[in-house]
Scaffold this motif. Structure first.
Motif, PDB file in Angstrom:
ATOM      1  N   ALA A 168       0.524  -0.959   0.035  1.00 41.57           N
ATOM      2  CA  ALA A 168      -0.113   0.132  -0.008  1.00 41.57           C
ATOM      3  C   ALA A 168       0.686   1.465  -0.364  1.00 41.57           C
ATOM      4  O   ALA A 168       0.483   2.641  -0.606  1.00 41.57           O
ATOM      5  CB  ALA A 168      -0.931   0.043   1.471  1.00 41.57           C
ATOM      6  N   ILE A 169       1.561   1.381   0.735  1.00 45.37           N
ATOM      7  CA  ILE A 169       3.231   2.379   0.930  1.00 45.37           C
ATOM      8  C   ILE A 169       3.866   2.504  -0.565  1.00 45.37           C
ATOM      9  O   ILE A 169       3.899   3.936  -1.090  1.00 45.37           O
ATOM     10  CB  ILE A 169       3.643   2.985   2.048  1.00 45.37           C
ATOM     11  N   PHE A 219      -3.258   2.094  -2.700  1.00 44.55           N
ATOM     12  CA  PHE A 219      -4.149   0.961  -2.781  1.00 44.55           C
ATOM     13  C   PHE A 219      -5.343   0.518  -3.264  1.00 44.55           C
ATOM     14  O   PHE A 219      -4.264  -0.811  -3.305  1.00 44.55           O
ATOM     15  CB  PHE A 219      -5.632   1.632  -1.458  1.00 44.55           C
ATOM     16  N   SER A 240     -10.056   6.599   4.158  1.00 44.70           N
ATOM     17  CA  SER A 240      -8.959   6.927   4.135  1.00 44.70           C
ATOM     18  C   SER A 240      -7.979   5.630   3.867  1.00 44.70           C
ATOM     19  O   SER A 240      -6.882   6.043   2.680  1.00 44.70           O
ATOM     20  CB  SER A 240      -8.711   7.236   5.841  1.00 44.70           C
ATOM     21  N   TRP A 241      -8.810   4.425   3.969  1.00 46.15           N
ATOM     22  CA  TRP A 241      -7.852   3.390   3.554  1.00 46.15           C
ATOM     23  C   TRP A 241      -7.875   3.675   2.112  1.00 46.15           C
ATOM     24  O   TRP A 241      -7.481   3.377   1.260  1.00 46.15           O
ATOM     25  CB  TRP A 241      -8.364   2.378   3.814  1.00 46.15           C
ATOM     26  N   PHE A 255      -5.946   5.718   0.088  1.00 54.45           N
ATOM     27  CA  PHE A 255      -4.504   5.698   0.355  1.00 54.45           C
ATOM     28  C   PHE A 255      -3.392   5.349  -0.645  1.00 54.45           C
ATOM     29  O   PHE A 255      -3.305   4.671  -1.596  1.00 54.45           O
ATOM     30  CB  PHE A 255      -4.049   4.938   1.441  1.00 54.45           C
ATOM     31  N   GLY A 295      -0.078   6.129  -0.324  1.00 56.47           N
ATOM     32  CA  GLY A 295       1.407   5.526   0.396  1.00 56.47           C
ATOM     33  C   GLY A 295       2.534   6.745  -0.976  1.00 56.47           C
ATOM     34  O   GLY A 295       2.387   8.039  -1.183  1.00 56.47           O
ATOM     35  N   SER A 337      -4.123   7.159  -6.941  1.00 54.88           N
ATOM     36  CA  SER A 337      -4.642   6.230  -6.003  1.00 54.88           C
ATOM     37  C   SER A 337      -5.615   5.441  -7.946  1.00 54.88           C
ATOM     38  O   SER A 337      -6.069   4.344  -7.047  1.00 54.88           O
ATOM     39  CB  SER A 337      -5.930   6.177  -5.250  1.00 54.88           C
ATOM     40  N   SER A 363      -2.752  -3.820   5.275  1.00 53.99           N
ATOM     41  CA  SER A 363      -2.228  -2.384   3.527  1.00 53.99           C
ATOM     42  C   SER A 363      -3.565  -0.564   4.715  1.00 53.99           C
ATOM     43  O   SER A 363      -3.286  -0.013   5.142  1.00 53.99           O
ATOM     44  CB  SER A 363      -3.200  -2.373   2.968  1.00 53.99           C
ATOM     45  N   SER A 385      -2.063   2.659   6.605  1.00 48.99           N
ATOM     46  CA  SER A 385      -3.100   3.686   6.083  1.00 48.99           C
ATOM     47  C   SER A 385      -3.673   4.883   7.362  1.00 48.99           C
ATOM     48  O   SER A 385      -2.826   5.588   8.118  1.00 48.99           O
ATOM     49  CB  SER A 385      -4.277   3.525   5.580  1.00 48.99           C
ATOM     50  N   SER A 393      -1.971   7.983   9.303  1.00 46.25           N
ATOM     51  CA  SER A 393      -3.043   9.144  10.189  1.00 46.25           C
ATOM     52  C   SER A 393      -2.745   9.263  11.183  1.00 46.25           C
ATOM     53  O   SER A 393      -3.286  10.580  11.270  1.00 46.25           O
ATOM     54  CB  SER A 393      -4.391   8.288   9.215  1.00 46.25           C
TER      55      SER A 393
END
Length: 560
Positions: free
Chosen positions: A68-69, A73, A207-208, A211, A213, A218, A283, A287, A291
């Motif tokens: 994810a980073i 996502f 937010s996920w 995300f 990263g 996205s 993942s 996030s 946050s």
């Protein structure tokens, strides 16, 4: 105390002697052998529970957080799901054949197109999987030690390694109890913070899903998707650890058919359902951690993820840290006993064939843990994605070649024997079908990984490895007409008229599935003594012996 297969049959008169570690099946767990029916006393549920308990690792969360980073996502999501589908489908035939023929993944590979010595390469591939992931899991445990006990990471790495050794020495006997007893606690602590986050933070999901990263968008990107899937596919070799447990499944009968199949599917390919869920959970938690102010460089650390997760349940930070630390340590113990155990099996197989010596599975536990500790001290966690991305290419090529043999060459082309032949006395040293397919696929995919064929080939190098290996295996089988699967007629093996036989070399009694007829020793020989024999020069597979009667005529009264 039990002895090999069932019991020592009377006076032991053989020439070879093993040390006490090898003679104790409680410690040895038939590391180089077919798992005999006399040792397979666990229920379908016990075997499945033990196998699933071994996937309690937090590497999934670390990988999911890293994806994810690194990729955002959307690309992480589709990469994880694509890898999970491939891992599930390829895991089905391997799980079935391991449970059906009671062999580990190394013995399975021998009879699935690689040959006796050809599978030594896959032993190293599999051993690499166990020590890479032991090091990853140990690093995660050391991070928890550092945050809670303030133990410096280098010392934490050593402690995380030493904790495992006494637990894994007693093999399946202790592992089955450890995994079953700790499973309810682990499942509770796994899902409680997830539920708490979803209830306590209405914005967590949005937010996920937004995300990004380290990426700038996205949106779905095929190059990033391919990279994410390739890293996630490094877990494809996990089916080998599942097979190490599945080989102890009880015999499939009419009465237990549905339970047997359910256990095999859950403990075999089914592991990836929970595994992919944990990657997605990782993942999400990455996030959440980001946050809450955690730096992106640290947000993929499971201890950071679960500290923030448990803070939604416990308002006191010290309590949240304590519970998170306990959960991390428990998880890493549950998985690293499996990594150390499976690694010891793989190294035992490798060195028995190359050095013709077998000091015992327990010895190789220390060897495998030592390599893992070296990786930890080198801070492999910081380059996790690069290591797993490279490793995926070889692991996927291996699994792809094995699966092609099991689902195409055996049932459809009928060029590969319908059963699994794993004994040295009946196998060619190298079979170009699986071994050749794996080597060619690995070379091409590794070149792609290092950008020799452009960015798309680089991103999808693991898919290239899988496709080439899967296609080449049946092509080579057709070209060679299945000539290199069996070096000697399997109908002329020892034990045709007996359930158990005494090995003429070590003197111990084994079930007939583990025996062959040896013209060099003029009698039946167990598969381990056969592997360790260095003076026979494969006499049983010389042209004059392969004809048929000569093999049996060597000692008809002993060989049955």
């Amino acid at each position: 105390m039990a002895t090999p297969s069932s019991a020592i049959s009377g006076k032991r008169t053989g020439r070879r002697s093993f040390n006490k570690l090898v003679n104790n099946p409680v410690l040895e767990d038939y590391s180089l052998r077919y798992a005999p029916s006399s040792f397979r006393k666990w229920s379908e549920f016990a075997v499945a529970s033990t196998a699933l308990g071994g996937i309690a690792y937090l590497a999934d969360q670390a990988i999911g957080g890293s994806l994810a980073i690194q990729f955002g996502f959307t690309n992480a999501l589709w990469g994880i799901l694509a890898a999970a589908l491939i891992i599930f489908l390829t895991g089905i035939p391997i799980a079935y054949y391991s449970a059906r023929y009671n062999v580990d993944v190394d013995l399975l590979t021998r009879g699935a197109g690689f040959g006796y010595l050809g599978s030594t390469i896959t032993s190293i591939i599999y051993a690499s999987f166990t020590f890479i992931f032991f090091a990853l899991e140990g690093s995660i445990m050391a991070q928890a030690f550092y945050l809670y006990f303030h133990i410096p990471l280098p010392w934490g790495y050593a402690l995380a390694s030493l904790l495992i050794i006494p637990l894994v020495v007693f093999g399946m006997t202790l592992l089955s109890k450890l995994q079953v007893w700790t499973q309810p606690i682990w499942l509770t602590l796994l899902f409680a913070p997830l539920i708490a986050v979803l209830i306590g933070d209405p914005t967590a999901l949005s937010s996920w899903t937004s995300f990004t990263g380290k990426t700038s968008s996205s949106a779905f990107n095929p190059l990033l998707f391919g990279g994410a899937a390739g890293i996630a596919l490094s877990l494809i070799a996990q089916i080998g650890e599942q097979a190490d447990y599945l080989r102890f499944m009880p015999e499939k009968t009419k009465g237990n058919g549905w339970k047997w199949w359910l256990a095999v599917m859950l403990a075999g390919p089914g592991w990836v359902i929970l595994g992919a869920s944990k990657q997605l959970m990782g993942s999400l938690f990455a996030s959440v951690a980001a946050s809450h102010g955690t730096a992106l460089a640290d947000a993929n650390q499971p201890i950071q993820m679960y500290i923030h997760g448990f803070e939604y349940i416990f308002s006191t930070p010290v309590v949240a840290l304590t519970i998170a630390t306990f959960f991390v340590i428990l998880s890493q113990i549950k998985i690293n006993v499996t990594n150390a155990y499976s690694g010891s099996l793989s190294w035992s197989n490798f060195f028995s064939r190359t050095l013709h010596t077998h000091p015992g599975r327990v010895v190789w536990i220390f060897f495998n843990v030592g390599i893992s500790l070296s990786l930890m001290e080198a801070n492999m966690f910081s380059v996790l994605g690069h290591i797993l991305g490279f490793y995926s290419n070889v692991a996927v090529a291996w699994i792809g070649a094995v699966v092609a043999d099991l689902v195409i060459n055996k049932p459809i082309l009928k060029l590969s024997p319908s059963y699994l032949e794993f004994k040295r006395a009946h196998l060619y040293n190298f079979n170009p079908v699986g071994f050749g397919a794996m080597v060619i696929a690995s070379i091409i995919s590794i070149l792609a990984f290092f950008n020799f064929f452009g960015p798309y080939a680089h991103a999808f190098s693991t898919f290239i490895a899988l496709g080439i290996a899967f296609v080449l295996s049946p092509i080579i089988a057709i070209i060679t007409k299945g000539k290199y699967y069996v070096a000697r007629d399997p109908h002329y093996h020892a034990g045709t008229h007996h359930d158990v036989l005494n090995c003429s070399v070590c003197g111990y009694e084994y079930e007939k599935e583990d025996m062959a007829c040896c013209p060099h020793h003029e009698g039946p020989i167990c598969s381990l003594c056969c592997s360790l024999e260095s003076s026979c020069h494969d006499k049983c597979k010389t042209p004059e012996m392969i004809g048929g009667v000569s093999v049996v005529a060597a000692a008809p009264e002993q060989c049955g």
